[in-house]
Design a protein around this motif. Sequence first.
Motif, PDB file in Angstrom:
ATOM      1  N   VAL A  59     -42.893 -20.545  32.173  1.00  0.00           N
ATOM      2  CA  VAL A  59     -42.336 -20.564  30.827  1.00  0.00           C
ATOM      3  C   VAL A  59     -42.435 -19.162  30.226  1.00  0.00           C
ATOM      4  CG1 VAL A  59     -42.865 -22.992  30.397  1.00  0.00           C
ATOM      5  CG2 VAL A  59     -44.556 -21.255  29.834  1.00  0.00           C
ATOM      6  N   PRO A  60     -41.620 -18.867  29.219  1.00  0.00           N
ATOM      7  CA  PRO A  60     -41.631 -17.522  28.622  1.00  0.00           C
ATOM      8  C   PRO A  60     -42.988 -17.168  28.005  1.00  0.00           C
ATOM      9  CG  PRO A  60     -39.661 -18.725  27.974  1.00  0.00           C
ATOM     10  CD  PRO A  60     -40.558 -19.722  28.646  1.00  0.00           C
ATOM     11  N   ASN A  61     -43.379 -15.910  28.171  1.00  0.00           N
ATOM     12  CA  ASN A  61     -44.523 -15.302  27.486  1.00  0.00           C
ATOM     13  C   ASN A  61     -45.879 -15.866  27.885  1.00  0.00           C
ATOM     14  OD1 ASN A  61     -42.300 -15.490  24.777  1.00  0.00           O
ATOM     15  ND2 ASN A  61     -42.817 -13.574  25.791  1.00  0.00           N
ATOM     16  N   VAL A  62     -45.940 -16.744  28.874  1.00  0.00           N
ATOM     17  CA  VAL A  62     -47.231 -17.219  29.386  1.00  0.00           C
ATOM     18  C   VAL A  62     -47.408 -16.595  30.765  1.00  0.00           C
ATOM     19  CG1 VAL A  62     -48.667 -19.179  30.044  1.00  0.00           C
ATOM     20  CG2 VAL A  62     -47.127 -19.355  28.076  1.00  0.00           C
ATOM     21  N   GLY A  63     -48.234 -15.572  30.826  1.00  0.00           N
ATOM     22  CA  GLY A  63     -48.414 -14.794  32.030  1.00  0.00           C
ATOM     23  C   GLY A  63     -49.007 -13.450  31.650  1.00  0.00           C
ATOM     24  N   SER A  64     -48.653 -12.402  32.375  1.00  0.00           N
ATOM     25  CA  SER A  64     -49.196 -11.077  32.084  1.00  0.00           C
ATOM     26  C   SER A  64     -48.092 -10.034  32.119  1.00  0.00           C
ATOM     27  CB  SER A  64     -50.289 -10.716  33.101  1.00  0.00           C
ATOM     28  OG  SER A  64     -49.764 -10.696  34.418  1.00  0.00           O
ATOM     29  N   TYR A  65     -48.330  -8.957  31.359  1.00  0.00           N
ATOM     30  CA  TYR A  65     -47.394  -7.839  31.301  1.00  0.00           C
ATOM     31  C   TYR A  65     -48.098  -6.574  31.764  1.00  0.00           C
ATOM     32  CZ  TYR A  65     -44.494 -10.773  28.221  1.00  0.00           C
ATOM     33  OH  TYR A  65     -43.726 -11.776  27.691  1.00  0.00           O
ATOM     34  N   ASP A  66     -47.361  -5.716  32.452  1.00  0.00           N
ATOM     35  CA  ASP A  66     -47.936  -4.422  32.807  1.00  0.00           C
ATOM     36  C   ASP A  66     -47.549  -3.384  31.754  1.00  0.00           C
ATOM     37  OD1 ASP A  66     -45.323  -3.569  33.331  1.00  0.00           O
ATOM     38  OD2 ASP A  66     -45.532  -3.733  35.508  1.00  0.00           O
ATOM     39  N   ALA A  67     -47.974  -2.158  31.962  1.00  0.00           N
ATOM     40  CA  ALA A  67     -47.751  -1.108  30.968  1.00  0.00           C
ATOM     41  C   ALA A  67     -46.281  -0.796  30.751  1.00  0.00           C
ATOM     42  CB  ALA A  67     -48.502   0.154  31.377  1.00  0.00           C
ATOM     43  N   ALA A  68     -45.447  -1.149  31.738  1.00  0.00           N
ATOM     44  CA  ALA A  68     -44.011  -0.916  31.602  1.00  0.00           C
ATOM     45  C   ALA A  68     -43.288  -2.115  30.996  1.00  0.00           C
ATOM     46  CB  ALA A  68     -43.406  -0.584  32.967  1.00  0.00           C
ATOM     47  N   GLY A  69     -44.044  -3.144  30.639  1.00  0.00           N
ATOM     48  CA  GLY A  69     -43.448  -4.328  30.037  1.00  0.00           C
ATOM     49  C   GLY A  69     -42.937  -5.336  31.032  1.00  0.00           C
ATOM     50  N   ASN A  70     -43.236  -5.145  32.292  1.00  0.00           N
ATOM     51  CA  ASN A  70     -42.801  -6.099  33.308  1.00  0.00           C
ATOM     52  C   ASN A  70     -43.677  -7.353  33.249  1.00  0.00           C
ATOM     53  OD1 ASN A  70     -40.806  -4.315  34.519  1.00  0.00           O
ATOM     54  ND2 ASN A  70     -42.557  -3.136  35.280  1.00  0.00           N
ATOM     55  N   PHE A  71     -43.046  -8.509  33.313  1.00  0.00           N
ATOM     56  CA  PHE A  71     -43.730  -9.785  33.100  1.00  0.00           C
ATOM     57  C   PHE A  71     -43.956 -10.522  34.414  1.00  0.00           C
ATOM     58  CE2 PHE A  71     -43.182 -14.425  31.972  1.00  0.00           C
ATOM     59  CZ  PHE A  71     -44.447 -14.577  31.394  1.00  0.00           C
ATOM     60  N   THR A  72     -45.177 -10.984  34.623  1.00  0.00           N
ATOM     61  CA  THR A  72     -45.504 -11.847  35.757  1.00  0.00           C
ATOM     62  C   THR A  72     -45.917 -13.196  35.199  1.00  0.00           C
ATOM     63  OG1 THR A  72     -46.288  -9.971  37.075  1.00  0.00           O
ATOM     64  CG2 THR A  72     -46.977 -12.184  37.774  1.00  0.00           C
ATOM     65  N   PRO A  73     -45.101 -14.225  35.333  1.00  0.00           N
ATOM     66  CA  PRO A  73     -45.407 -15.510  34.697  1.00  0.00           C
ATOM     67  C   PRO A  73     -46.518 -16.269  35.421  1.00  0.00           C
ATOM     68  CG  PRO A  73     -43.415 -15.696  35.999  1.00  0.00           C
ATOM     69  CD  PRO A  73     -43.793 -14.245  36.035  1.00  0.00           C
ATOM     70  N   THR A  74     -47.265 -17.025  34.655  1.00  0.00           N
ATOM     71  CA  THR A  74     -48.240 -17.951  35.227  1.00  0.00           C
ATOM     72  C   THR A  74     -47.482 -19.122  35.838  1.00  0.00           C
ATOM     73  OG1 THR A  74     -49.943 -17.350  33.633  1.00  0.00           O
ATOM     74  CG2 THR A  74     -50.165 -19.496  34.688  1.00  0.00           C
TER      75      THR A  74
END
Length: 595
Positions: free
Chosen positions: A289-304
């Motif tokens: 789902v959106p915004n549940v996970g982690s972001y790196d310094a470049a804003g790249n998203f890895t979802p849970t």
Amino acid sequence: MISLPSANFWKYATLGAALLPAVAHAGSIPTMPPVNFTNSSTASVGSTIVNLLDSYTRLMQVDPRLHNGGGLMEQNYQTVIRMTQERTPAQTLAAIHDDRTSQPYSVLNGLGPLTSYFMTGIGSSTTATPPASLTPTSYQVTTLQDYEASAQGINYLNSATIGFAAFGNGTATPLADAANFLNTTIRNNASTEPPKRTFARYMGSTAPVVNPASITTGVISPLDARYANYNAASNKAGLSVTDTAQFVVPSYFSNFAVPTAYYNTLNWVRGFTVTPALVAANGGRPITVPNVGSYDAAGNFTPTQFVAGDYVPGIGTAPRPFRLSTKVKVPTLLWQVANGTNPYGDGAYVSGHTNLAYNQALGLAFLVPQQFESLLVRAADLGNNRILAGMHSPLDVIGGRIEATAIVATNIYGALYDTSGNRLDWTKSTNAAAYAIYQAHMKTQKYLAQSCGTSTVEACLKRADGAHDDDHDHRDGRGRRDGRDHDRDDRNKFDCNLDPDDSRGYTYRLTYGLALAASMKLPETVPVQAQALLLTRYPYATDEQRTEILRNTALPAGFALLDGNTWDGWGRLNLYAAVNGQDSFFRAVKKMTAR
């Protein structure tokens, strides 16, 4: 309006005598909030401070019409979308700076030319460690590059400190009394966490929070520890659909597109349990789902990833703007610090940054009333930057201001008045709490004047104003050379901070133009303790006169969140107009009431 001496009556020529209580008589006892208010995140203790802010529950459920015909909550979030999409590079830097820098440190530049003197005397630090000894200190100005991983990193100035009572070598700082006042007295019980948790997990009533004894079997408090302890990465079993089944679905959510993974608004708010059928429908892949996970310094998203049997969290009942709409543009550098593990522990209403910014700005203004206006504008700028960051909406920011104003006034009042409402003689050491505040104020005034090499703070500011009259490189005040916003032009008496329609200014940011179509035109009821905020600004006035100044400069009724709370009166105070002078408020009030 109450007649007062000339505009210069508050000067400090005979300050010691002026600051004595004008009369000794029984006053009124504060009830909103009372001096002994509670504000705890522990469910069994609760928070009565929620009473300052609870008109929000009606707004989220009803979404009333605005004067311009639109829906309140829709415009509230459309403002965030517009501001973040139109954000300039300079505004991006300001948004990141005020997100990452500790708020007490952040507002220090509202002192204008006094900033470095004050920082040196109180031992300000860019870390949580005090200087070893008295060290010339200046406000740290940052660039976007400073927040890059290859430079200082995103947590640069996150631990910056407004000051200390002692240097690293153990000796007292010259402004130790001011440090105790700012760090302890006015910050007592000042957290926004209890209200945040109440409104982010709203279940139809604030009673479980303001009156924990009312909780009956089967009722869960929004402050229950299981919500805070949940973590989508390390504690997936910490919550279930049963725990969130009573969350109220805000009516205005229908204005936003439900992310596909949630299927419907109910799931979006409360979360859901993954079934084998859902996994199968997703091609056998885990659910994300959106915004549940982690972001790196470049804003790249890895979802849970969630598998069958897992509980997937929703966004709660008062989410951050970026959780509601992908049109909200968060600065890339800030994604890495977004809470991607617990949306229920990351509510937006009220803004904690704004609350603490106003808390410290009002405390500094009490110590240095000569810069009251500038400090208010700096706090308002910080609140506005929370919107530019996509982290808060206008109502979140307004709520933060309301809470801070009430708590600072109540904490100061609690130290300066007895239990019968009588003003204590704060020049007597036997009145310990009151005397400590008196010492903080007087020593700050004396130290700043001495550091400047002048006899008074006013003389220091006058000299600085003359020296920088043609200086347009405003480094220490971010656009202010004497601590005041220079969208103001004293030569023609124009001041954007008194214009209710100028989005650059303080008065506009008290309301963000959220005027309700239907509202009762109620007179302003000034809380008993509010006048304590003006005590050092108007030292010759009586409590009643200061109260009347606040009443006469207050905003009219009819703006969202400013009225309709269980404890009312704080939202409509226009402190900028109140401290600006006797006639300053006429244009703002007249223009607003003519609508």
